[in-house]
Design a protein around this motif. Structure first.
Motif, PDB file in Angstrom:
ATOM      1  N   GLY A   1      -6.843  14.182   7.646  1.00  0.00           N
ATOM      2  CA  GLY A   1      -7.279  13.978   9.112  1.00  0.00           C
ATOM      3  C   GLY A   1      -6.247  13.498  10.268  1.00  0.00           C
ATOM      4  N   HIS A   2      -4.998  13.230   9.632  1.00  0.00           N
ATOM      5  CA  HIS A   2      -3.889  12.762  10.316  1.00  0.00           C
ATOM      6  C   HIS A   2      -2.805  13.872  10.366  1.00  0.00           C
ATOM      7  N   ALA A   3      -2.328  14.339   9.359  1.00  0.00           N
ATOM      8  CA  ALA A   3      -1.337  15.467   9.385  1.00  0.00           C
ATOM      9  C   ALA A   3      -1.800  16.699   9.950  1.00  0.00           C
ATOM     10  N   LYS A   4      -0.743  17.597  10.485  1.00  0.00           N
ATOM     11  CA  LYS A   4      -0.838  18.802  11.020  1.00  0.00           C
ATOM     12  C   LYS A   4      -1.364  19.789  10.307  1.00  0.00           C
ATOM     13  N   ASN A   5      -2.402  20.640  10.551  1.00  0.00           N
ATOM     14  CA  ASN A   5      -2.723  21.634   9.634  1.00  0.00           C
ATOM     15  C   ASN A   5      -3.506  21.298   8.456  1.00  0.00           C
ATOM     16  N   VAL A   6      -4.034  19.880   8.298  1.00  0.00           N
ATOM     17  CA  VAL A   6      -4.744  19.724   7.257  1.00  0.00           C
ATOM     18  C   VAL A   6      -6.203  19.301   7.524  1.00  0.00           C
ATOM     19  N   SER A   7      -6.928  20.008   7.353  1.00  0.00           N
ATOM     20  CA  SER A   7      -8.436  20.050   7.829  1.00  0.00           C
ATOM     21  C   SER A   7      -9.365  20.093   6.572  1.00  0.00           C
TER      22      SER A   7
ATOM     23  N   TRP B   1       2.066  -5.150   2.814  1.00  0.00           N
ATOM     24  CA  TRP B   1       3.339  -4.402   3.321  1.00  0.00           C
ATOM     25  C   TRP B   1       2.920  -3.001   3.108  1.00  0.00           C
ATOM     26  N   PHE B   2       3.671  -2.155   3.690  1.00  0.00           N
ATOM     27  CA  PHE B   2       3.190  -0.734   3.471  1.00  0.00           C
ATOM     28  C   PHE B   2       4.422   0.329   2.973  1.00  0.00           C
ATOM     29  N   GLN B   3       4.217   1.242   2.002  1.00  0.00           N
ATOM     30  CA  GLN B   3       5.214   1.830   1.519  1.00  0.00           C
ATOM     31  C   GLN B   3       5.320   3.182   2.140  1.00  0.00           C
ATOM     32  N   LEU B   4       6.697   3.707   2.491  1.00  0.00           N
ATOM     33  CA  LEU B   4       6.731   5.016   3.138  1.00  0.00           C
ATOM     34  C   LEU B   4       7.335   6.025   2.082  1.00  0.00           C
ATOM     35  N   TYR B   5       6.741   7.214   2.109  1.00  0.00           N
ATOM     36  CA  TYR B   5       7.727   8.344   1.628  1.00  0.00           C
ATOM     37  C   TYR B   5       8.004   9.124   2.970  1.00  0.00           C
TER      38      TYR B   5
ATOM     39  N   PHE C   1       4.589  13.310  11.939  1.00  0.00           N
ATOM     40  CA  PHE C   1       3.605  12.437  11.084  1.00  0.00           C
ATOM     41  C   PHE C   1       4.150  11.134  10.621  1.00  0.00           C
ATOM     42  N   ILE C   2       5.476  11.246  10.127  1.00  0.00           N
ATOM     43  CA  ILE C   2       5.980   9.731   9.650  1.00  0.00           C
ATOM     44  C   ILE C   2       5.994   8.804  10.638  1.00  0.00           C
ATOM     45  N   ALA C   3       6.393   9.204  11.927  1.00  0.00           N
ATOM     46  CA  ALA C   3       6.664   8.469  12.796  1.00  0.00           C
ATOM     47  C   ALA C   3       5.133   7.893  13.275  1.00  0.00           C
ATOM     48  N   ASN C   4       4.170   8.535  13.157  1.00  0.00           N
ATOM     49  CA  ASN C   4       2.862   8.259  13.580  1.00  0.00           C
ATOM     50  C   ASN C   4       2.241   7.316  12.432  1.00  0.00           C
ATOM     51  N   LEU C   5       2.777   7.560  11.251  1.00  0.00           N
ATOM     52  CA  LEU C   5       2.461   6.929  10.005  1.00  0.00           C
ATOM     53  C   LEU C   5       2.898   5.220  10.213  1.00  0.00           C
TER      54      LEU C   5
ATOM     55  N   LEU D   1       0.754  -0.993   0.036  1.00  0.00           N
ATOM     56  CA  LEU D   1       0.112  -0.081  -0.110  1.00  0.00           C
ATOM     57  C   LEU D   1       0.895   1.223   0.134  1.00  0.00           C
ATOM     58  N   SER D   2       0.605   2.280  -0.832  1.00  0.00           N
ATOM     59  CA  SER D   2       1.387   3.374  -0.867  1.00  0.00           C
ATOM     60  C   SER D   2       0.797   4.430   0.109  1.00  0.00           C
ATOM     61  N   THR D   3       1.899   5.054   0.654  1.00  0.00           N
ATOM     62  CA  THR D   3       1.391   6.433   1.338  1.00  0.00           C
ATOM     63  C   THR D   3       0.426   7.267   0.752  1.00  0.00           C
ATOM     64  N   MET D   4       0.481   7.491  -0.692  1.00  0.00           N
ATOM     65  CA  MET D   4      -0.308   8.227  -1.405  1.00  0.00           C
ATOM     66  C   MET D   4      -1.551   7.626  -1.951  1.00  0.00           C
ATOM     67  N   SER D   5      -2.076   6.614  -1.089  1.00  0.00           N
ATOM     68  CA  SER D   5      -3.233   5.707  -1.550  1.00  0.00           C
ATOM     69  C   SER D   5      -4.256   6.350  -1.219  1.00  0.00           C
ATOM     70  N   ILE D   6      -5.697   6.192  -1.954  1.00  0.00           N
ATOM     71  CA  ILE D   6      -6.804   6.684  -1.590  1.00  0.00           C
ATOM     72  C   ILE D   6      -7.433   6.089  -0.240  1.00  0.00           C
ATOM     73  N   CYS D   7      -7.376   4.714  -0.238  1.00  0.00           N
ATOM     74  CA  CYS D   7      -7.929   3.986   1.016  1.00  0.00           C
ATOM     75  C   CYS D   7      -6.733   3.845   1.908  1.00  0.00           C
ATOM     76  N   SER D   8      -6.890   4.078   3.149  1.00  0.00           N
ATOM     77  CA  SER D   8      -6.041   4.357   4.202  1.00  0.00           C
ATOM     78  C   SER D   8      -5.389   2.920   4.610  1.00  0.00           C
ATOM     79  N   ILE D   9      -4.325   3.021   5.323  1.00  0.00           N
ATOM     80  CA  ILE D   9      -3.971   1.688   5.947  1.00  0.00           C
ATOM     81  C   ILE D   9      -4.721   0.834   6.998  1.00  0.00           C
ATOM     82  N   GLU D  10      -5.881   1.748   7.614  1.00  0.00           N
ATOM     83  CA  GLU D  10      -7.028   1.095   8.374  1.00  0.00           C
ATOM     84  C   GLU D  10      -7.911   0.582   7.490  1.00  0.00           C
ATOM     85  N   ASP D  11      -8.370   1.262   6.275  1.00  0.00           N
ATOM     86  CA  ASP D  11      -9.327   0.646   5.346  1.00  0.00           C
ATOM     87  C   ASP D  11      -8.831  -0.748   4.914  1.00  0.00           C
TER      88      ASP D  11
END
Length: 381
Positions: free
Chosen positions: A210-216, A126-130, A137-141, A106-116
């Motif tokens: 909904g996860h990154a700072k200042n992204v509303s 597997w999860f792909q990280l940028y 944010f990366i630590a949280n990801l 799964l890409s970081t830039m996916s439409i469906c989330s890790i949880e989805d």
């Protein structure tokens, strides 16, 4: 899907069913697209040895990738905006891969989330990280990937800055799409795609929104994403990610023997020989051209995988013969997804498997684990 005999059939179907801006996203390369084309065409330059009068019964494609059993040495590549090829695309592709016995990344830039994706699957993916500038944010990801029981982390190294892709710029690509007259017309011509999209809430980058700072909202998401890729990414950051993750680590985007040596020294479990599908540095060598050089340089130190240009099972066999322990398909499964959702992805995998099995047999081999450069009759690399 029954009419699809090769990956190019799925590509034609997807072109008819996916709005142009999203089909072009999957099907584009950087600048002149010379590297994108070379990724495909260089496979044809490799010739195989035909062998006869040998036992071709009881064949097996099973092997392992980073110690994980797989039904064949193929994984689904992490691809951005997969959920724009078909509604809930990452979830459907992950399910198809799970049932087929191959890894899904799964890409970081996916439409469906890790949880989805975790909610739609039973086995680890597997999860792909940028690595972005916002390290919190990366630590949280990474923590979210761990909580979802992801069994490997793929760190992409070749997207510190974004290569220019002319098709995306001309199409004014965004997720969700901008509702301009041009885009509305493209979508109106694809009613099935629109119907499916209307019945899902997954139409933006849900790993970020909904996860990154200042992204509303969507406008702040676009601004955040545009400035977050980190041009100062270094091997020290790899050490930080490896320590934070603590599990299987794969480094993606290696195309030079010197970089391969640096990657091997990090203690990564595998590296992926890759030029990002020809979407970053135009005029770079194809992945398959660089594969044997990187295998010769570090093949005894780290497990080597490759992606880029694979369009058939024969291509998979050639990559394995030149030293790849595993391969990844991106566009082939995206074509399948756009053509027919989950069943389309399964069809893409079935096409690859059948071609790989038959080609291996005609080379006189019964087990994929026995394949080496001995089956190569001629290679330009």
């Amino acid at each position: 899907m029954g009419k699809a005999l090769e990956i190019s059939d799925l590509k034609r179907m997807a072109r008819r069913r996916v709005p142009k801006l999203f089909f072009d996203y999957a099907d584009s390369g950087a600048y002149s697209e010379s590297t994108y084309r070379a990724n495909e065409s260089d496979f044809a330059k490799i010739k195989l040895r035909q062998r006869v009068m040998v036992d071709m019964t009881n064949r097996s494609l099973t092997t392992t990738m980073i110690g994980q059993p797989v039904s064949m040495p193929v994984a689904l590549s992490p691809t951005g905006l997969t959920g724009m090829q078909h509604a809930d695309g990452e979830m459907l592709a992950a399910q198809a891969a799970e049932e087929f016995g191959v890894p899904f990344a799964l890409s970081t830039m996916s439409i469906c989330s890790i949880e989805d994706v975790a909610s739609a699957t039973k086995k680890p993916f597997w999860f792909q990280l940028y690595v972005m500038k916002d390290r919190d944010f990366i630590a949280n990801l990474i923590e979210r990937a761990r909580a979802a029981n992801c069994s490997a982390l793929i760190l992409t190294a070749d997207l510190q800055i974004l290569g220019q892709r002319h098709k995306d710029l001309r199409n004014s690509l965004s997720a969700p799409p901008k509702l301009t007259p041009k885009h509305l017309f493209q979508m109106a011509m694809r009613p099935r795609w629109c119907w499916d999209m209307l019945h899902t809430q997954r139409r933006t980058f849900r790993n970020i929104h909904g996860h990154a700072k200042n992204v509303s909202d969507l406008s702040s998401l676009g601004a955040w994403t545009a400035e977050q890729f980190d041009p100062q990414l270094s091997w020290k950051d790899v050490e930080w990610v490896k320590k934070l993750w603590g599990g299987k680590l794969i480094i993606k985007g290696i195309l030079d023997p010197e970089d391969a040596r640096m990657a091997a020294e990090t203690g990564a479990d595998a590296i992926i020989v890759s030029n990002h599908g020809g979407r970053q540095l135009d005029s770079a060598h194809s992945s398959i051209a660089m594969l044997p050089r990187i295998v010769d340089a570090v093949g005894d130190k780290v497990e080597i995988h490759m992606d880029g240009g694979i369009r058939s099972g024969g291509d998979v066999l050639k990559a394995v013969a030149l030293g790849a322990k595993g391969t990844y398909i991106g566009r082939p499964f995206l074509y399948g997804l756009g053509a027919g959702g989950k069943q389309g992805v399964t069809t893409a995998l079935e096409i690859i498997r059948k071609e790989l099995d038959i080609t291996m047999a005609l080379c006189g081999k019964r087990r994929i684990t026995e394949i080496d450069r001995d089956i190569i009759a001629e290679s330009p690399f």
